[in-house]
Structure formats: structure tokens, C-alpha cells
Motif scaffolding. Structure first.
Motif, PDB file in Angstrom:
ATOM      1  N   GLU A 365       0.821  -1.213   0.000  1.00 58.65           N
ATOM      2  CA  GLU A 365       0.000   0.000   0.000  1.00 58.65           C
ATOM      3  C   GLU A 365       0.858   1.267   0.000  1.00 58.65           C
ATOM      4  O   GLU A 365       0.538   2.238  -0.678  1.00 58.65           O
ATOM      5  N   GLU A 393      -5.131  11.081   3.971  1.00 54.13           N
ATOM      6  CA  GLU A 393      -5.842  10.265   2.992  1.00 54.13           C
ATOM      7  C   GLU A 393      -5.141   8.930   2.764  1.00 54.13           C
ATOM      8  O   GLU A 393      -5.796   7.882   2.663  1.00 54.13           O
ATOM      9  N   ASP A 396      -5.681   6.684   5.817  1.00 50.83           N
ATOM     10  CA  ASP A 396      -7.048   6.171   5.882  1.00 50.83           C
ATOM     11  C   ASP A 396      -7.253   5.067   4.848  1.00 50.83           C
ATOM     12  O   ASP A 396      -7.979   4.096   5.102  1.00 50.83           O
ATOM     13  N   HIS A 397      -6.602   5.203   3.686  1.00 50.03           N
ATOM     14  CA  HIS A 397      -6.661   4.137   2.685  1.00 50.03           C
ATOM     15  C   HIS A 397      -6.016   2.864   3.230  1.00 50.03           C
ATOM     16  O   HIS A 397      -6.518   1.755   3.011  1.00 50.03           O
ATOM     17  N   ARG A 399      -5.863   2.046   6.403  1.00 52.14           N
ATOM     18  CA  ARG A 399      -6.787   1.506   7.406  1.00 52.14           C
ATOM     19  C   ARG A 399      -7.885   0.684   6.746  1.00 52.14           C
ATOM     20  O   ARG A 399      -8.235  -0.415   7.223  1.00 52.14           O
ATOM     21  N   GLN A 400      -8.449   1.178   5.655  1.00 56.48           N
ATOM     22  CA  GLN A 400      -9.503   0.453   4.962  1.00 56.48           C
ATOM     23  C   GLN A 400      -8.988  -0.862   4.379  1.00 56.48           C
ATOM     24  O   GLN A 400      -9.685  -1.886   4.402  1.00 56.48           O
ATOM     25  N   ALA A 401      -7.763  -0.826   3.859  1.00 54.48           N
ATOM     26  CA  ALA A 401      -7.183  -2.053   3.298  1.00 54.48           C
ATOM     27  C   ALA A 401      -7.005  -3.116   4.377  1.00 54.48           C
ATOM     28  O   ALA A 401      -7.256  -4.310   4.146  1.00 54.48           O
ATOM     29  N   GLU A 403      -8.793  -3.339   7.122  1.00 53.72           N
ATOM     30  CA  GLU A 403     -10.138  -3.779   7.518  1.00 53.72           C
ATOM     31  C   GLU A 403     -10.671  -4.840   6.557  1.00 53.72           C
ATOM     32  O   GLU A 403     -11.380  -5.772   6.967  1.00 53.72           O
ATOM     33  N   GLN A 404     -10.329  -4.730   5.275  1.00 55.46           N
ATOM     34  CA  GLN A 404     -10.823  -5.667   4.271  1.00 55.46           C
ATOM     35  C   GLN A 404      -9.940  -6.907   4.120  1.00 55.46           C
ATOM     36  O   GLN A 404     -10.319  -7.853   3.434  1.00 55.46           O
ATOM     37  N   THR A 417      -8.579  -5.085  12.607  1.00 54.40           N
ATOM     38  CA  THR A 417      -8.639  -3.681  12.210  1.00 54.40           C
ATOM     39  C   THR A 417      -7.453  -2.962  12.843  1.00 54.40           C
ATOM     40  O   THR A 417      -6.668  -3.563  13.567  1.00 54.40           O
ATOM     41  N   ASN A 452     -10.252   1.004  14.868  1.00 53.18           N
ATOM     42  CA  ASN A 452     -10.553   1.046  13.437  1.00 53.18           C
ATOM     43  C   ASN A 452     -10.810   2.463  12.963  1.00 53.18           C
ATOM     44  O   ASN A 452     -11.790   2.753  12.291  1.00 53.18           O
ATOM     45  N   ARG A 453      -9.922   3.359  13.312  1.00 52.62           N
ATOM     46  CA  ARG A 453     -10.050   4.748  12.905  1.00 52.62           C
ATOM     47  C   ARG A 453      -8.674   5.413  12.891  1.00 52.62           C
ATOM     48  O   ARG A 453      -7.711   4.913  13.456  1.00 52.62           O
TER      49      ARG A 453
END
Length: 738
Positions: A365, A393, A396-397, A399-401, A403-404, A417, A452-453
């Protein structure tokens, strides 16, 4: 095909150079460079590549050095079979990607010697068979032929092997960090090497007997390159030097007499082989040492579980980041949420697999936009380039990766997370340690908000600053523990008249900390929250118990006059197995009777693990100790806890006592607690009694003991027993008028 033609052409050029030496000291060439080409390409590409010698040898004998027809097959076989013999002699050598190691170097040397022996035997036999040499000259010719091949192998073999390396990245590993010489030093070297050739030539044309001694000049320059430069400098420099010296000596240039017979030629070639071997051997040893140093450095700065740079590498990277002036950067502190759940439910192997996957994910990432480090158990750091918005940004990208992201493990799908704290910065504006502290505390704020933030320092509304201050308190607490800066105070717990009037005085031990920096005496409210937040509660409890028991053990007269000594226990101590063992053992060996000890616990601390709390209470009560339930009445389940916890005293929370005279609700709560306590045969203690009106109300409610500033202000233990003296027992009870 193109590669085959290139090496065939190089072979022919080498043969053309060698043809100049034919007739010098017999009809055997003094130097055979094609041997190095044939040997290297056969090692690199396989046995069939030994056939590259066929066409160049035929052309050489046709155009440059005609020979009797009977000698031609001997010449071809000596080149082809010699290369094959050298290849099979190195059959056990597998490390073709690393030709610069000492082990590989000796394998190459062994193979080269085998090739030289085989080639020399075949070629010398051909010379005798074609009547180009007398039979008695066979062995000198064989020695000259073999040494000429060996010198060619030592001169051109390393060059061809190095430049035919199929993976340039492997050659890059021989340039480990900034351990090689500067460009300026290399420029000076480039001037010194031809200058050494020129010195030999100028002295040689003077017919000086010391001209051969000047061979030490280029040798010294080559040793310099072997120690200080990348390997290619030594390899090319060594080849150039051998060609220059063999040309000067072999062709009789610059006044050097050429060898007159085969024996002289063999001696010359033998000395040149030694000359060529010394710089290459030293270069290989230095390259291997540098490679070993680099591997050690990588091991020291690489996390084994994830392959990412570790905490030491992160510290070095931060130092560099702090001097990158003019660039906006960002530091992100990432903590995985609930990784311990995976470790506890599926095993640490599953947790390690998750960490490895997250490490690879972060590396993918972030890419070339920053650096990723693993700095702790489930903690990572990201060092990013960009302004605050870009960094936010990107994080946060990430973090989302995370989470998934999913990991399959023995039929189960695992996921986590991440809580991430971000601090934008510019070099020179904030200290390195302060940056990491701010990022850590921002991450802690993100975790406290549910995880998760992503939390920026600016978004935390003082949370990171509060945590930073708490961390500083934790450091001060540890220092105070090490230096013995904690002091014991006490406060009386007084019975009402008629309720144990003649019993010895009860006291509660209160802790004070002498600030390591200012020397100021600090109340517990300033340091206890930080101690509990950073898992220092158990250490403090151990320290307080040890101080209190040791104080009474050294003053038996004070111990004899006391009825009950109350000591608070933190929540962490209630569930800590090692603390339980320590406390029981310490009470057993103390000279202070266990019946004079009362341990105060809170509802919240007991609620962590009711079974463990009750187990601790039962074990200590069996020794004679008493227990008090502190801050009683503040929880919704306070009365329900009485069924699970066998305590002796209920300390009514001060929030009810302070407003007792003016609040009917507070009075009703206090009265109900007193009634239930009496039914259960327990005593009640009202804390924070601060005026006469509250005291009189407590008397009417049937409370057993009172504690507060109105009755007694806390003071050091030494002062307390010095002032009370022998008369303190009658002073214990509260009189009818208060």
C-alpha cells in the motif's frame, strides 16, 4: 545465437593477441586469453558452450598461425576438452550467482588448474606428434601451455563471470551501504594505475636491473582497489595489468628481454599467475566480508516475522527524516486491534501469519511513497512524504485495506482492524522523541474511541496531550520507585461513642510521592491514575505493603497500640497471581499480626474477576486479615456484590457523605447501607466527613466509623504516633458532642 557470436568473436580476438607470442621461447604461446573466455562461458551456460572454441581456433590456424594438419585436431581438442574438464571439476560448485565468495573463488581456481592440465597435455602431445617439438621438450612445453591457459583463466575468467551474471541485483548486493571509496579517490586511482605502467616502461628502457622490482607498483595499486573499491574495479584493473606486464616482458618491449626458452617462459608465467591471483583473492575476501557485514546489518535491522525494517531501522530513518529540510512529512503510528484475541483463540502461529500478511499489505500500500517499519508486537510505524491532507488520505486508505484483509487459517477466516495516530511534521520543528510520543498518544486516542479509525493530533481534542502527560507521570513513578521516594501517611478511622469506644485506633495508610524533579510531596490523586493506566498499580501495591509492614515491624510499640491498619489494593493486584503469592507470603512472615491488617478493595476492582477476588479474600481471611469494600454504593450492583464478596467493612462513598446533611436521598442511601450491614453483621465506615452537621447525621443513622478532615487530617506515620503517644486509645472514639 547473438551471445554465441559475441563470445566467438571475443575468443578470436584473444587468439589474435596470443598469436603475437608464438615463437617466443618455443612454438607455444606465452598467454592464451581465450582459455578464460571458454572456461567462464562453459561454467555459466553449460558444457555445450565449450564448442565456441571450434570456429575461432580454425580461423586462427588458417589466418594467423598456420600449423601442420596433424596438429589441428589436437589444438581443437585441447581447447574443447580442457573447458569440459574444468567445468566438471567445478560440478559441485552451485553458487554461480555469487562468483565473488572465497569458496567459489577456490572452486574456480581448481577448475582452471584442471583445464590447464588437460589442455596442456593434449596440446603438447599434438606438438610432439606434429614434430613441432622434440620429445624431450614435452614437459617444458606442457608446463608453458598449462600456465599460459591458467593465466588466461585468471585474467579473463572473473571478467566474463561477473558480466554474465544473469541477475544484476545479485551484483548490487556486493555494494553494501557506504563502505566503498569516494569518486574522488577512484579518480586518483585511475591516474595511479597507468602511472605505474609508465614508471615500469621508463625504467625499463634505461636497462636498469631494478625494473622488474617496479612490478610492485601496479600490485600495490591493485591491492588498494581490492580493499577500497567495488569488485569490478579490481577485476578490470587486474586484467589490464596482466596484459600490460605480459606484453612488456613477453614481447621484449621497454628493454625487457623476452624469455629465451620454454623454462624461462614457464617461470615468467608462474610468477604472473601468482601476481594475478593475489589482488583477486583479496578482492573476494573483502567482498565476502562486506556481504557478511551487510547480512548482519540486515538481520539487526529487519523484523524476522514480517521482513520489515525493525525499531532500530526506524530510529535511523527518523534521524534522516529530521534533516530533510523543506519537505512536509507525516509519521503514522499503527496498532492492530484485538490481535491478542487471534493469538488466544487460534494460537500464536495464526497471529504470526496475520502479522506477516499485514506487513506485506502495508509494504504494497505504501510503495515508493514512504517507509514501513514494525516497531513492536502488533505496532507498526509509517514514515510518509506529503502534506497533512495527503498523509491523512493515504493512512485512511491503509486503514480500509487492513479492515478488508482476510487470512485463511485451518478453515477459519481471520481479520483485524487498526487504530492509527498521525502526526504531520517538518524537519526541525519537533523533536524526534516528541513526534513518536504524539503519534503514539494519537493512536491511543483512536483505540479509546473504539478502534478502526485514524486520529490526527489535532483531532484528538487534547487526548494525546493528556496521554503524553500521563506517560511522563509513569516515568516519574518508576523513578520514584527506584529511588525510594514514596512516603507513608495515615488518617484515623474513628468509632462513634458506644461503638467500640475502647478499641485501639484504626488508621488507613495513605501514599505520598516525593517528586523526583522538584522534591514536592504529591498526593495520590496526581499519580495513581497514571500508575493504573500504565500497569504500575501492582508495583505500587507491593511497595506500599512492604513499606508499611517494615515500618511496623521495626516499631513494635506502635504495632502493639494499633487496632486496624487499612491498606488499599488496586484493581490489577486483585487478578495478579504473582501479587497474590507475594501478599500471602509477606503477611505470613510479618511480625505484625494479620488480624491488624485490613485490605480495601473497590467494587470495580473486584468486578474484574469476582471468583479470583473472593479467592484472595478467603485466603487472607484465613490468616486473620480483614477486608473493606471501598466506595460502596456508587455501582448499580453494590448490594449484589455482598453476596459474592465476604468483606468485614463497607466504606460508604464520599459522594453520599458530603451532602448528607442537606440531601434526603444521600441520607436514605446511607441509612439503607447501615441497616443492611448490620443485618449481615458488618461494620460501616463513612469517609470524607468534613463538618459537624454531617457527623451528627451519621450518628443518627447508626454508622459505626467516621473518617475525614473534620476528624483528622492525614499526616506522616512517624508524626502520628509521636503525637498520640500513650494516650491515643481514649482519643479514638467520637464524643457525644462530636
Amino acid at each position: 545465437m547473438r551471445r554465441f557470436l559475441i563470445f566467438s568473436a571475443a575468443y578470436f580476438v584473444g587468439a589474435w593477441y596470443a598469436a603475437a607470442f608464438v615463437g617466443v621461447g618455443a612454438d607455444v604461446t606465452l598467454l592464451w586469453p581465450p582459455a578464460g573466455i571458454a572456461f567462464a562461458v562453459t561454467l555459466r551456460y553449460g558444457p555445450r558452450w565449450s564448442l565456441i572454441a571450434v570456429l575461432p581456433v580454425l580461423l586462427m590456424h588458417w589466418l594467423l598461425a598456420p600449423v601442420p594438419p596433424i596438429f589441428l585436431p589436437f589444438s581443437l581438442l585441447s581447447n574443447v576438452l580442457g573447458a569440459l574438464a574444468g567445468h566438471y571439476a567445478c560440478a559441485r560448485w552451485k553458487d554461480l550467482d555469487n562468483p565473488l565468495s572465497m569458496r567459489s573463488g577456490f572452486s574456480i581456481l581448481l577448475g582452471g588448474m584442471v583445464m590447464s592440465l588437460v589442455s596442456g597435455l593434449i596440446g603438447s602431445s599434438g606438438l610432439v606428434a606434429a614434430q613441432m617439438l622434440d620429445a624431450h621438450d614435452f614437459w617444458p612445453a606442457w608446463a608453458k601451455w598449462g600456465l599460459g591457459d591458467l593465466l588466461g583463466i585468471m585474467t579473463l575468467g572473473p571478467v566474463v563471470l561477473f558480466f554474465t551474471d544473469p541477475a544484476p541485483k545479485h551484483r548490487a548486493r556486493h555494494r553494501p551501504i557506504a563502505t566503498y571509496a569516494s569518486r574522488r579517490e577512484k579518480t586518483i586511482w585511475l591516474g595511479c594505475l597507468p602511472a605505474s605502467y609508465l614508471a615500469i616502461y621508463l625504467v625499463g628502457i634505461q636497462s636498469s636491473p631494478y625494473a622488474y622490482g617496479l612490478v610492485a607498483l601496479p600490485l600495490g595499486v591493485l591491492l588498494w582497489s581490492a580493499i577500497r573499491f567495488e569488485p569490478i574495479w579490481s577485476i578490470l584493473g587486474n586484467s589490464a595489468t596482466v596484459f600490460v606486464l605480459i606484453s612488456l616482458a613477453g614481447l621484449g618491449l621497454a628493454g625487457f628481454p623476452p624469455p629465451h626458452d620454454t623454462l624461462e617462459a614457464a617461470m615468467l608465467l608462474g610468477s604472473m599467475c601468482v601476481f594475478a591471483n593475489v589482488p583477486i583473492t583479496l578482492m573476494a575476501a573483502m567482498a565476502q566480508q562486506r556481504a557478511a557485514n551487510l547480512r548482519a546489518l540486515r538481520r539487526a535491522t529487519t523484523d524476522e516475522a514480517t521482513g520489515l525494517p525493525n525499531r532500530a531501522a526506524f530510529e535511523s530513518a527518523m534521524k534522516l527524516a529530521m534533516i530533510r529540510t523543506g519537505r512536509q512529512q507525516g509519521l503514522a503510528y499503527l496498532d492492530l486491534d484485538h490481535l491478542s484475541v487471534i493469538n488466544d483463540t487460534t494460537g500464536h502461529a495464526a497471529g504470526d501469519a496475520m502479522l506477516h500478511g499485514i506487513g506485506s499489505l502495508l509494504r504494497a500500500e505504501i510503495g515508493m511513497d514512504g517507509e514501513v517499519f514494525r516497531i513492536g508486537g502488533d505496532e507498526f510505524a509509517l514514515l510518509l512524504i506529503g502534506d497533512a491532507m495527503q498523509v491523512r488520505e493515504q493512512v485512511d486508505h491503509v486503514r480500509q485495506a487492513i479492515e478488508q484483509y482476510r487470512v485463511g487459517w485451518h478453515g477459519r477466516v481471520l481479520n483485524v482492524t487498526a487504530s492509527i495516530g498521525v502526526v504531520p511534521f517538518r524537519a526541525g520543528e519537533t523533536g524526534r522523541r516528541d513526534l513518536l510520543s504524539l503519534a503514539d498518544t494519537a493512536c491511543f486516542t483512536a483505540k479509546e474511541l473504539g478502534g478502526n479509525r485514524v486520529c490526527n493530533v489535532d483531532d484528538a481534542h487534547g487526548g494525546p496531550l493528556d496521554r503524553t502527560e500521563a506517560m511522563r507521570w509513569a516515568v516519574r513513578i518508576r523513578e520514584a520507585l527506584d529511588r525510594g521516594l514514596f512516603e507513608l501517611h495515615c488518617q484515623s478511622i474513628s468509632p462513634f461513642a458506644g461503638a467500640g469506644t475502647h478499641e485501639p485506633r484504626h488508621i488507613e495508610i495513605l501514599l505520598r510521592m516525593r517528586d523526583p524533579a522538584s522534591g514536592q510531596l504529591l498526593p495520590p490523586g496526581q499519580f495513581i491514575p497514571a500508575a493504573e493506566r500504565f500497569q504500575l498499580g501492582v508495583a505500587l501495591d507491593r511497595h506500599v505493603i512492604e513499606l508499611a509492614l517494615r515500618w511496623f515491624e521495626s516499631r513494635p510499640e506502635a504495632a502493639a497500640r494499633i487496632g486496624l491498619c487499612a491498606i488499599n489494593l488496586t484493581a490489577a493486584s486483585m487478578v495478579d497471581e504473582s501479587f497474590r503469592e507475594f501478599l500471602i507470603a509477606r503477611v505470613r512472615r510479618s511480625t505484625l499480626p494479620a488480624r491488624k491488617l485490613c485490605f480495601e478493595i473497590t467494587e470495580t476492582s473486584a468486578a474484574r474477576d469476582l471468583s479470583r477476588a473472593q479467592e484472595l479474600i478467603m485466603e487472607l481471611r484465613a490468616l486473620g486479615c480483614a477486608f473493606a469494600l471501598d466506595d460502596f454504593g456508587t455501582g448499580f450492583c453494590s448490594f449484589d456484590y455482598l453476596r459474592s464478596l465476604d468483606v468485614d467493612y463497607l466504606k460508604i462513598d464520599g459522594s453520599f457523605i458530603r451532602n448528607l446533611a442537606d440531601s434526603e436521598l444521600s441520607a436514605a442511601v446511607a441509612r439503607s447501607i447501615a441497616d443492611i450491614a448490620h443485618v449481615l453483621d458488618k461494620k460501616t465506615i463513612a469517609e470524607q466527613v468534613e463538618n459537624e452537621a454531617v457527623l451528627q447525621t451519621l450518628r443518627t443513622l447508626g454508622i459505626d466509623y467516621a473518617q475525614g478532615y473534620f476528624l483528622h487530617r492525614p499526616q506522616p506515620l512517624d508524626d502520628y504516633f509521636r503525637e498520640t503517644g500513650d494516650a491515643f486509645a481514649p482519643a479514638t472514639a467520637i464524643s457525644a458532642t462530636g
